[in-house]
Design an enzyme around this catalytic site. Sequence first.
Site, PDB file in Angstrom:
ATOM      1  N   SER A 104      42.935  42.901  52.549  1.00  0.00           N
ATOM      2  CA  SER A 104      42.460  43.489  51.371  1.00  0.00           C
ATOM      3  C   SER A 104      43.787  44.642  51.084  1.00  0.00           C
ATOM      4  CB  SER A 104      41.234  44.111  51.105  1.00  0.00           C
ATOM      5  OG  SER A 104      40.739  44.451  49.946  1.00  0.00           O
ATOM      6  N   ASP A 243      44.803  45.164  44.021  1.00  0.00           N
ATOM      7  CA  ASP A 243      45.000  45.446  45.415  1.00  0.00           C
ATOM      8  C   ASP A 243      45.622  44.335  46.050  1.00  0.00           C
ATOM      9  OD1 ASP A 243      42.704  43.889  45.574  1.00  0.00           O
ATOM     10  OD2 ASP A 243      41.765  44.989  47.162  1.00  0.00           O
ATOM     11  N   ASP A 245      44.696  41.743  47.690  1.00  0.00           N
ATOM     12  CA  ASP A 245      43.949  40.487  47.829  1.00  0.00           C
ATOM     13  C   ASP A 245      43.221  40.179  46.136  1.00  0.00           C
ATOM     14  OD1 ASP A 245      41.774  42.124  48.126  1.00  0.00           O
ATOM     15  OD2 ASP A 245      40.624  40.542  49.161  1.00  0.00           O
ATOM     16  N   ASP A 247      41.119  41.753  44.375  1.00  0.00           N
ATOM     17  CA  ASP A 247      39.681  41.764  44.264  1.00  0.00           C
ATOM     18  C   ASP A 247      39.190  43.313  43.672  1.00  0.00           C
ATOM     19  OD1 ASP A 247      39.768  43.117  46.557  1.00  0.00           O
ATOM     20  OD2 ASP A 247      37.980  41.908  47.580  1.00  0.00           O
TER      21      ASP A 247
END
Length: 447
Positions: A104, A243, A245, A247
């Site tokens: 993430s 960000d 990833d 989400d």
Amino acid sequence: MSRKYFGTDGVRGTVGVAPITPDFVMRLGYAAGKVLARKAGRERPAVLIGKDTRVSGYMLESALEAGLSAAGVDVLLVGPMPTPGVAYLTRALRLSAGIVISASHNPYQDNGIKFFSASGAKLDDATESAIEAALDKPLRCAKSAGLGKARRVEDAAGRYIEFCKSTFPANLDLRGLRIAVDCAHGAGYHIAPHVFHELGAEVVTVGAGPDGFNINKGVGATHPESLRNAVKKARADVGIALDGDGDRLIMADAAGRVYDGDELLYVIAAHRKRSRVLQGGVVGTQMTNLAMAQALARLKIPFARAKVGDRHVLEMLESRGWQLGGENSGHIVCLDRHTTGDAIVSALQVLQALLSTKNTLAKAVDFALYPQVLINVRVNKGAAGQIIAAPAVQKAVVAAERALGDAGRVLLRSSGTEPVIRVMVEGSARTLVKRCAAAVAKVVEAQ
């Protein structure tokens, strides 16, 4: 449920340090494959694997593929793909599960493995527990005739781009808008700019040159100064930052003022309320700003707090039959649009609200966030709960709450990833908030 490897969002850590090692990840793939195979019965299970842009993704992808194949599970590879894109494709392709290789918003040295069910939702506790149990069993490779096969999904990016566009009203477009899009050198670098461009916007791209090492480095949703600078330099009407990833979402207005997840969630909820399409209320977390909760109350929108983590937000939304929830970090969930938090889809919901009301972000966010101070106090491992419950600590909390009155609150919580107690204080007066936070933290530290 007691978890040995799974945290609130899969398995995560520093690459090369257990559990993020090739041998463990291969065994994790095998264990997950055996659990999925049992669920599939006679049908041959198939799993989608996506990743972000970290250099370690190549290694971990191969390890997962080997483990799944050894368990007799077919593998579909999509390469770099936002986490919500994997959730969508897993559901759209009618697969047994989806796996994302990502840490993430963390730096490139970290990585992780998280799973989605066939419906594109986070795995339930029972399935995660079954995978952990299977990890303790020996790896027995399937016979050659029963090994899983692997293939690449060549049109994965295009499929997800079209899905994102489909969540935006057909009677609206983004023509006339100049949008700065910061992709954090992450998984959305080849997705997000196309979505906004194909809906009519002039797109200025930032953080879209991943090299395996620069993910989240000075860019993206965790570095708002990057978005602020990009908007001003491009003279953009609005800025959007994801960000690593894809989400988390933050946005900026034409003046470079940055808006966090609480404020953006409010924009979506307020528009839906006024349009009479809001189902139920809004779920936030223990960290949701008190001013946002009060603003929702003025609109007579029910509000509830879940534990920190998008997993807990999703669970509460489903239990209440509501559709909107999120965190101030930028995780925003619109369950009528997607099964999980999606930065691109959430940005489109905000833009829909602004275009429909001919508002700017500054006008749509008609409240000011309360100052919020967070102090991390390191404690001995396993001692957090006892310290928080200590009479001296509780007395300090009560004193702080009395000083803040109705215009503030105090929250103490144990970190789920490190031996730390997080002391959070917020209120209308910054000086008072800082003084109260320091006083409570001092007592916590003395225990």
